[in-house]
Structure formats: structure tokens, C-alpha cells
Enzyme design. Structure first.
Site, PDB file in Angstrom:
ATOM      1  N   GLU A  44       0.818  -1.213   0.000  1.00 33.02           N
ATOM      2  CA  GLU A  44       0.000   0.000   0.000  1.00 33.02           C
ATOM      3  C   GLU A  44       0.853   1.265   0.000  1.00 33.02           C
ATOM      4  O   GLU A  44       2.052   1.231   0.281  1.00 33.02           O
ATOM      5  CB  GLU A  44      -0.927   0.004   1.219  1.00 33.02           C
ATOM      6  CG  GLU A  44      -1.930  -1.124   1.176  1.00 33.02           C
ATOM      7  CD  GLU A  44      -2.853  -1.144   2.374  1.00 33.02           C
ATOM      8  OE1 GLU A  44      -3.853  -1.878   2.295  1.00 33.02           O
ATOM      9  OE2 GLU A  44      -2.592  -0.467   3.397  1.00 33.02           O
ATOM     10  N   GLU A  55      -1.363 -10.057  -6.592  1.00 34.22           N
ATOM     11  CA  GLU A  55      -1.354 -10.743  -7.877  1.00 34.22           C
ATOM     12  C   GLU A  55      -0.510  -9.992  -8.899  1.00 34.22           C
ATOM     13  O   GLU A  55       0.300 -10.583  -9.614  1.00 34.22           O
ATOM     14  CB  GLU A  55      -2.781 -10.890  -8.430  1.00 34.22           C
ATOM     15  CG  GLU A  55      -3.711 -11.649  -7.510  1.00 34.22           C
ATOM     16  CD  GLU A  55      -4.474 -10.754  -6.542  1.00 34.22           C
ATOM     17  OE1 GLU A  55      -3.855  -9.866  -5.884  1.00 34.22           O
ATOM     18  OE2 GLU A  55      -5.697 -10.945  -6.420  1.00 34.22           O
TER      19      GLU A  55
END
Length: 136
Positions: A44, A55
């Protein structure tokens, strides 16, 4: 490599997540057609937009090293527990952006393995999760 091993690797990757804002850890393990596993976690950023999903982290690592053909990906995730680690309770499917990135490099029969905290697995093809993907 079997799906159980991919899931185990994805679970281990949740420990590498950098999630000071959502406190939601995600791990991924991407299997290429040569048998190599590429890992990823979510990362983040305070501005949110520059954040990256597990992913996509795995796909971008693999592609940046020359891999272009993939067989399967295992994805797990869950909220942060009191110990600071993921509590994997439910299935954690890829977001729409990750599905589109996977469609850039993977066939429609590419397998997406989701696992929950009970040890259950669901296996989907990319075509099932993204039936009308955008392509040029």
C-alpha cells in the site's frame, strides 16, 4: 507443483504485505509453465493509487525477469489479526484490475486457486472470472 503447495506459498506471502492503511493482507503465488513460482504481496501507499495488489506484484516480478507463460495462481487474504498477521477466513478473489493484468499474459484456461481458512479451495479459470476481457 500442486495447488496445496501454491496455496501454502501464497499464505506465507501474506506475512510480507505492507498494509498500514487497510490492514488487509494478501499473498499470491504464480506458477509459470517452466515450473517456477513467482510470489507477491500487496503493497500500500498513503496516496492509495500507487498501491499494488499481490497478484500484480507476482506477475510484474515474473514478467520483469522474462517469464511470459503461466499455468496458475493461488491467492489468499484476510484482515490483520491481533498478532499483526492475516486471519484468512474467507476466499479472496482477484480484483478487476488484477484480472485484466492476468488476461494480458494468461490464457482463458489459466487457473486461479482461492483458499479459505478452513483449508477449502475453489478453482476458477480466468475465462470464468473475466468472461469479456478487454484486448487489442
Amino acid at each position: 507443483m500442486n495447488y496445496d503447495e501454491l496455496v501454502k506459498t501464497a499464505i506465507e506471502m501474506t506475512n510480507m504485505s505492507y498494509v498500514p492503511y487497510s490492514h488487509f493482507h494478501v499473498g499470491a503465488a504464480l506458477l509459470d509453465k517452466k515450473g517456477k513460482v513467482w510470489t507477491g504481496c500487496n503493497i500500500e501507499n498513503a496516496a492509495y493509487g500507487p498501491s499494488n495488489c499481490a497478484e500484480r506484484t507476482a506477475v510484474f516480478k515474473a514478467v520483469s525477469e522474462g517469464a511470459r507463460e503461466f499455468e496458475a495462481i493461488a491467492v489468499v487474504g484476510g484482515p490483520e489479526g491481533a498478532d499483526g498477521k492475516a486471519e484468512i477466513k474467507d476466499f479472496c478473489p482477484p480484483c478487476g484490475v488484477c484480472r485484466q493484468v492476468l488476461s494480458e499474459f494468461c490464457d482463458r484456461d489459466f487457473k486461479i486457486i482461492l483458499a479459505n481458512g478452513k483449508g477449502e479451495q475453489k478453482v476458477f479459470t480466468l475465462g470464468e472470472l473475466l468472461p469479456e476481457s478487454f484486448s487489442l
